[in-house]
Write an enzyme that holds these catalytic residues in place. Structure first.
Site, PDB file in Angstrom:
ATOM      1  N   GLU A  41      59.351  64.916  89.663  1.00 27.65           N
ATOM      2  CA  GLU A  41      59.270  66.315  90.059  1.00 27.65           C
ATOM      3  C   GLU A  41      60.370  66.555  91.087  1.00 27.65           C
ATOM      4  OE1 GLU A  41      56.542  69.387  92.682  1.00 27.65           O
ATOM      5  OE2 GLU A  41      55.626  67.538  91.970  1.00 27.65           O
ATOM      6  N   ARG A  45      64.026  72.745  96.555  1.00 28.18           N
ATOM      7  CA  ARG A  45      64.127  72.961  98.004  1.00 28.18           C
ATOM      8  C   ARG A  45      65.535  72.732  98.540  1.00 28.18           C
ATOM      9  NH1 ARG A  45      58.624  69.629  99.741  1.00 28.18           N
ATOM     10  NH2 ARG A  45      57.176  70.871  98.476  1.00 28.18           N
ATOM     11  N   LYS A 127      47.514  71.683  90.042  1.00 26.72           N
ATOM     12  CA  LYS A 127      47.925  70.898  91.200  1.00 26.72           C
ATOM     13  C   LYS A 127      47.066  71.355  92.382  1.00 26.72           C
ATOM     14  CE  LYS A 127      51.882  70.997  94.385  1.00 26.72           C
ATOM     15  NZ  LYS A 127      53.327  71.282  94.490  1.00 26.72           N
TER      16      LYS A 127
END
Length: 206
Positions: A41, A45, A127
């Protein structure tokens, strides 16, 4: 289209990665694969994230390379365009839920109401984020009653000492974490240590 449960069953650990360069991510992906994990993943960012995703998809086509921190439709379409095989979001918006997706989405939840809203859109996997803040193992146990068919990937505060506690739960398919990819090791390019930590982590899990 790949099913999100296929993604979640790929590995008990999904490394959550914030990369500072494409080259670094390629070395890291190679180290993780060598250690036994071929799912990533890569979070959106950093400015390099989309280029890194595209590069890893091309260099390691056998791996499952996905995008994290997908917070809106613009970023979702962007990760689709660079070849990401799945997307993970910290939450769920109406536009993300209703979009005709080419790749599976794992939306983030923190409450029962958010799970119910997601279920109305057809989601049955989520999640849990941030797991350690919203109740961790205890809230996942509580969710098993009203949401017996829902599966979770808890992320946030997961580490070597508590990963097994989560993975023993019947409604947890995998966990997301960063403990096998310490920033300090990456900074000094000790990718061999990442491989070692990955093998060690997998050997200690349920």
């Amino acid at each position: 289209m790949l099913n999100i449960k296929d993604v979640m069953s790929r590995s008990p650990i999904i490394p959550v990665i914030s990369t500072s360069s494409t080259e670094e991510m390629l070395f890291l992906a190679d180290a993780l694969i060598e250690g036994g994990i071929d799912i990533f993943e890569i979070t959106l960012r950093t400015p390099q994230a989309l280029d890194a995703i595209e590069a890893v998809v091309k260099e390691f086509p056998q791996a499952l390379t996905g995008a994290g921190t997908v917070v809106d439709l613009v970023t979702f379409k962007a990760v689709e365009n660079v070849g990401a095989k799945f997307a993970i979001s910290p939450g769920l918006t109406t536009s993300l839920a209703q979009y005709d997706r080419k790749i599976p989405l794992l939306p983030g939840v923190a409450t029962a109401s958010e799970i119910m809203s997601g279920m109305e859109y057809g989601f049955d996997s989520f999640k849990l984020f941030p797991a350690s803040v919203v109740g961790g193992v205890d809230i996942l146990k509580a969710f098993r009653g009203p949401f017996k068919d829902v599966m979770f990937c808890p992320t946030g505060g997961i580490n070597a000492s508590n990963a097994n506690e989560y993975l023993r739960l019947s409604n947890v398919a995998c966990v997301g974490g960063t403990w096998i990819i310490p920033k300090e090791l990456i900074r000094v390019k000790r990718f061999d240590e990442v491989t070692r930590l990955t093998k060690e982590a997998l050997s200690l899990l349920c």
